[in-house]
Design a protein around this motif. Structure first.
Motif, PDB file in Angstrom:
ATOM      1  N   THR A   1       0.788  -1.231   0.000  1.00 50.03           N
ATOM      2  CA  THR A   1       0.000   0.000   0.000  1.00 50.03           C
ATOM      3  C   THR A   1       0.821   1.282   0.000  1.00 50.03           C
ATOM      4  O   THR A   1       0.236   2.369  -0.030  1.00 50.03           O
ATOM      5  CB  THR A   1      -0.936   0.028   1.222  1.00 50.03           C
ATOM      6  N   THR A   2       2.133   1.199   0.047  1.00 49.76           N
ATOM      7  CA  THR A   2       2.951   2.413   0.056  1.00 49.76           C
ATOM      8  C   THR A   2       3.122   2.917  -1.373  1.00 49.76           C
ATOM      9  O   THR A   2       3.615   2.179  -2.237  1.00 49.76           O
ATOM     10  CB  THR A   2       4.321   2.139   0.692  1.00 49.76           C
ATOM     11  N   PRO A   3       2.731   4.158  -1.665  1.00 49.65           N
ATOM     12  CA  PRO A   3       2.757   4.649  -3.047  1.00 49.65           C
ATOM     13  C   PRO A   3       4.104   4.501  -3.740  1.00 49.65           C
ATOM     14  O   PRO A   3       4.156   4.149  -4.929  1.00 49.65           O
ATOM     15  CB  PRO A   3       2.362   6.126  -2.896  1.00 49.65           C
ATOM     16  N   TYR A   4       5.203   4.765  -3.043  1.00 54.38           N
ATOM     17  CA  TYR A   4       6.507   4.684  -3.698  1.00 54.38           C
ATOM     18  C   TYR A   4       6.808   3.256  -4.148  1.00 54.38           C
ATOM     19  O   TYR A   4       7.349   3.043  -5.238  1.00 54.38           O
ATOM     20  CB  TYR A   4       7.602   5.181  -2.762  1.00 54.38           C
ATOM     21  N   PHE A   5       6.439   2.282  -3.343  1.00 50.64           N
ATOM     22  CA  PHE A   5       6.662   0.889  -3.731  1.00 50.64           C
ATOM     23  C   PHE A   5       5.761   0.515  -4.904  1.00 50.64           C
ATOM     24  O   PHE A   5       6.180  -0.212  -5.809  1.00 50.64           O
ATOM     25  CB  PHE A   5       6.402  -0.047  -2.553  1.00 50.64           C
ATOM     26  N   VAL A   6       4.538   0.998  -4.887  1.00 50.04           N
ATOM     27  CA  VAL A   6       3.627   0.752  -6.002  1.00 50.04           C
ATOM     28  C   VAL A   6       4.175   1.401  -7.268  1.00 50.04           C
ATOM     29  O   VAL A   6       4.132   0.820  -8.356  1.00 50.04           O
ATOM     30  CB  VAL A   6       2.218   1.290  -5.686  1.00 50.04           C
ATOM     31  N   GLY A   7       4.714   2.631  -7.116  1.00 54.32           N
ATOM     32  CA  GLY A   7       5.241   3.336  -8.270  1.00 54.32           C
ATOM     33  C   GLY A   7       6.432   2.645  -8.900  1.00 54.32           C
ATOM     34  O   GLY A   7       6.584   2.627 -10.129  1.00 54.32           O
ATOM     35  N   LEU A   8       7.300   2.057  -8.096  1.00 57.49           N
ATOM     36  CA  LEU A   8       8.451   1.327  -8.623  1.00 57.49           C
ATOM     37  C   LEU A   8       8.072  -0.065  -9.099  1.00 57.49           C
ATOM     38  O   LEU A   8       8.795  -0.660  -9.905  1.00 57.49           O
ATOM     39  CB  LEU A   8       9.532   1.188  -7.547  1.00 57.49           C
ATOM     40  N   GLY A   9       6.953  -0.571  -8.600  1.00 60.78           N
ATOM     41  CA  GLY A   9       6.602  -1.971  -8.792  1.00 60.78           C
ATOM     42  C   GLY A   9       6.114  -2.353 -10.170  1.00 60.78           C
ATOM     43  O   GLY A   9       5.611  -3.470 -10.342  1.00 60.78           O
ATOM     44  N   HIS A  10       6.253  -1.460 -11.149  1.00 60.18           N
ATOM     45  CA  HIS A  10       5.882  -1.848 -12.516  1.00 60.18           C
ATOM     46  C   HIS A  10       6.955  -1.513 -13.536  1.00 60.18           C
ATOM     47  O   HIS A  10       6.774  -1.799 -14.723  1.00 60.18           O
ATOM     48  CB  HIS A  10       4.563  -1.184 -12.921  1.00 60.18           C
ATOM     49  N   PHE A  11       8.071  -0.940 -13.097  1.00 60.40           N
ATOM     50  CA  PHE A  11       9.141  -0.626 -14.040  1.00 60.40           C
ATOM     51  C   PHE A  11      10.084  -1.809 -14.178  1.00 60.40           C
ATOM     52  O   PHE A  11      10.560  -2.362 -13.183  1.00 60.40           O
ATOM     53  CB  PHE A  11       9.935   0.600 -13.574  1.00 60.40           C
ATOM     54  N   ALA A  12      10.375  -2.182 -15.430  1.00 66.70           N
ATOM     55  CA  ALA A  12      11.233  -3.345 -15.697  1.00 66.70           C
ATOM     56  C   ALA A  12      12.694  -2.959 -15.529  1.00 66.70           C
ATOM     57  O   ALA A  12      13.483  -2.938 -16.479  1.00 66.70           O
ATOM     58  CB  ALA A  12      10.962  -3.877 -17.106  1.00 66.70           C
ATOM     59  N   MET A  13      13.055  -2.666 -14.290  1.00 69.05           N
ATOM     60  CA  MET A  13      14.439  -2.349 -13.938  1.00 69.05           C
ATOM     61  C   MET A  13      14.907  -3.383 -12.905  1.00 69.05           C
ATOM     62  O   MET A  13      14.229  -4.387 -12.692  1.00 69.05           O
ATOM     63  CB  MET A  13      14.518  -0.917 -13.417  1.00 69.05           C
ATOM     64  N   LEU A  14      16.015  -3.141 -12.247  1.00 70.11           N
ATOM     65  CA  LEU A  14      16.602  -4.158 -11.376  1.00 70.11           C
ATOM     66  C   LEU A  14      16.173  -4.057  -9.924  1.00 70.11           C
ATOM     67  O   LEU A  14      16.398  -4.993  -9.154  1.00 70.11           O
ATOM     68  CB  LEU A  14      18.141  -4.057 -11.420  1.00 70.11           C
ATOM     69  N   ASP A  15      15.571  -2.953  -9.524  1.00 71.12           N
ATOM     70  CA  ASP A  15      15.339  -2.700  -8.103  1.00 71.12           C
ATOM     71  C   ASP A  15      14.395  -3.714  -7.469  1.00 71.12           C
ATOM     72  O   ASP A  15      14.673  -4.253  -6.399  1.00 71.12           O
ATOM     73  CB  ASP A  15      14.796  -1.282  -7.928  1.00 71.12           C
ATOM     74  N   VAL A  16      13.272  -3.965  -8.108  1.00 68.90           N
ATOM     75  CA  VAL A  16      12.305  -4.917  -7.564  1.00 68.90           C
ATOM     76  C   VAL A  16      12.841  -6.351  -7.619  1.00 68.90           C
ATOM     77  O   VAL A  16      12.757  -7.077  -6.618  1.00 68.90           O
ATOM     78  CB  VAL A  16      10.950  -4.779  -8.282  1.00 68.90           C
TER      79      VAL A  16
END
Length: 583
Positions: A158-173
């Protein structure tokens, strides 16, 4: 299993607990899918997705050395369903991965397959975000019971920043997922250090190394865990280290040779060997070069070491080049809900009294702090996403708050005559429900621009944060639509390699100030970091609007603007005004 075996049975009934997690997961996936469809490719996605597709199509890793291959290949696997164009351009034959990314993105945009390619790749990352929530549930449940697992998983979802990163195909997630998985299998190994579990630790460590080069930090941590656990049995400790090392290296080789059975061709091999050889002043590159690791992985490590130079960064009105020790803690304050941060800190304070506190410190805090420290000493303050595994591990501590809440509401033994537990349980559910509601409210209101969201009072976000804390070029498509509705505006926005604004727009950077009148759109990252000196004068004017949820600022000049040097922090906005004025 709950560590130390002392936790009482959960108070939140299982149907409610699983129902809450199911609803939050649906919201996370739904919002993630919405943003995966709408957002333009982020600045790092072009290289990551294109190199992953190339690896699968050509069975060749010449385009992969900047970062390890596994997350790129996983994201590229469903992306092949879009039928992407894979050009064999001059950049391909020369092994120029950045230039070839330009070719790939431009070719697929021309062919109309770009959006579908990135959407399929992003769905893999959305699924990985859900898997992170599952691992947080499992980790927190081991120490604090299922109620604690619910709190930790819900915070992630539910944290917006995690949701915001959670769809970019990069290495962080993907790397966050690998780090949490390694912590969980290591915990299981500590319960019972059998040969099979030792091999499992090695396998997951190998996958972590195949995901990000900073997996080496986790390798050092695993070695220390094995040594400390088996310190009274030296032979078993040595055996465990050999098994972990052997299995992890074999797993890494399996990933690389599974994707590229023949290895790099001779001309690419010479290029990679030269890349490693040129970093003679780097002790880390020398050590990695001496290890029995795939050449492509070693070249990637050398490439990252070479690229680890001072880059422009900014935060809270301060600008610099390089790194600052306080950057990531302050970024967390500026990007994460205050209630969540307070709860995390309170949870770890309470966890000091937990019977398994030493294990919590050694197996949860130690890898989190180690990864955080390694990033701190690097001169790359690119945003909170760089320390995402550390932030995710910190969420485990939220589970510690469950027991004190129960004790506060029902301090004594349960008395059937008074119904103490029956009275306290609704109160516990109410507290949990209130916290959940505030998080869900932030999550929903931040959509569809979750990455650009910042908590109050740190708004507007562009006055406090930059780079991947707010703007990774994801608003490019919205800027393109805006350009069409305006007469040849000036633009300075970030975008992934191979994409341009077009539409008759004009470049703001380098333009003659006498020509800059009318509408202007400037991305937060170019304004504060990339082109901060050239665009200094823009920061002295108030924006009349935003695009991309605040990741791009819109200005309108009635006359030729004053290009005198402006402040480090942009002035307050004048949203709704017709013209921008100098503050």
């Amino acid at each position: 299993m709950v560590d130390a075996g002392h936790e009482p049975s959960p108070w939140i009934p299982a149907p409610i607990r699983w129902g809450v997690l199911a609803v939050l997961t649906v919201l996370f996936v739904g919002i993630g899918f919405q943003q995966a469809r709408l957002d333009a490719p982020a600045v790092d996605e072009g290289v990551d997705v294109s190199s992953g597709v190339a690896a699968l199509v050509h069975r060749d890793l010449r385009m992969v050395p900047e970062h390890p291959a596994l997350p790129k290949a996983l994201a590229a696997l469903p992306a092949l369903l879009a039928g992407p164009v894979v050009p064999e351009s001059e950049a391909w034959h020369e092994g120029e991965w950045f230039n070839w990314s330009d070719d790939f993105v431009a070719a697929n945009e021309d062919a109309g397959s770009l959006d579908a390619t990135f959407l399929w790749a992003r769905l893999v990352v959305v699924a990985q975000g859900v898997a992170i929530a599952a691992l947080l549930y499992a980790l927190a449940s081991r120490f604090f019971g299922p109620d604690g697992g619910l709190v930790a998983a819900a915070a992630w979802l539910t944290t917006p920043y995690f949701v915001g990163l959670g769809h970019f195909a990069m290495l962080d997630v993907p790397f966050t997922l690998a780090a949490l998985a390694l912590v969980l299998v290591t915990l299981r190994w500590l319960d019972r250090p059998t040969l099979a579990r030792t091999a499992a630790v090695g396998a997951v460590l190998g996958l972590a190394l195949a995901t990000r080069h900073t997996g080496l930090v986790l390798a050092v941590w695993v070695v220390l865990v094995v040594v400390v656990k088996l310190r009274s049995r030296p032979f078993e400790a040595l055996q465990g280290l050999v098994v972990v090392g052997l299995v992890s290296v074999l797993c890494l080789w399996a990933v690389y040779r599974g994707l590229s059975p023949s290895g790099p061709p001779p001309e690419v091999t010479a290029r990679f060997e030269g890349l490693v050889a040129t970093q003679t002043s780097s002790v880390a590159v020398g050590l990695v070069g001496a290890m029995p690791l795939p050449l492509e992985w070693q070249a990637g490590f050398a490439s990252m070491d070479q690229a680890g130079t001072n880059r422009p960064a900014s935060l809270a009105g301060q600008s610099w080049s390089g790194g600052r020790w306080w950057y990531f803690p302050v970024a967390a304050v500026l990007k994460l809900p205050a209630g969540l941060l307070a709860a995390v800190l309170a949870g770890w304070v309470v966890a000091r009294r937990h019977p398994a506190r030493l294990r919590l410190a050694g197996v949860v805090l130690a890898p989190a702090l180690s990864l955080w420290f390694v990033v701190l000493v690097q001169p790359l303050n690119l945003g909170l996403r760089v320390v995402l595994p550390s932030v995710a591990l910190a969420l485990v501590g939220l589970g510690a708050l469950v027991a004190p809440v129960r004790a506060r509401l029902a301090p004594g033994p349960v008395e059937p005559a008074t119904g103490a537990r029956r009275l306290a349980r609704p109160a516990v559910l109410g507290v949990v429900g209130l916290v959940m509601a505030s998080q869900v409210a932030a999550m929903v209101t931040a959509a569809p621009h979750s990455l650009a969201w910042s908590p109050p009072p740190f708004r507007p976000a562009y006055r406090w944060v930059s780079d991947s804390n707010v703007d990774v070029g994801q608003a490019l498509y919205e800027v393109r639509d805006w350009v069409v509705r305006h007469d040849r505006p000036f633009v300075a926005v970030g975008s992934t390699r191979g994409l341009t604004v077009g539409g008759g727009s004009r470049e703001l950077v380098g333009a003659d100030p006498a020509d800059v009148q009318g509408w202007v759109a400037v991305g937060v990252t170019p304004l504060l970091d990339t082109w901060r000196e050239q665009l200094s004068w823009v920061r002295a004017y108030c924006p009349v609007g935003t695009l991309g949820g605040g990741s791009v600022l819109v200005y309108r000049f009635r006359t030729v603007p004053d290009t005198a040097v402006g402040p480090m922090r942009p002035v307050e906005p004048c949203f709704g005004d017709e013209w921008s004025s100098r503050g």
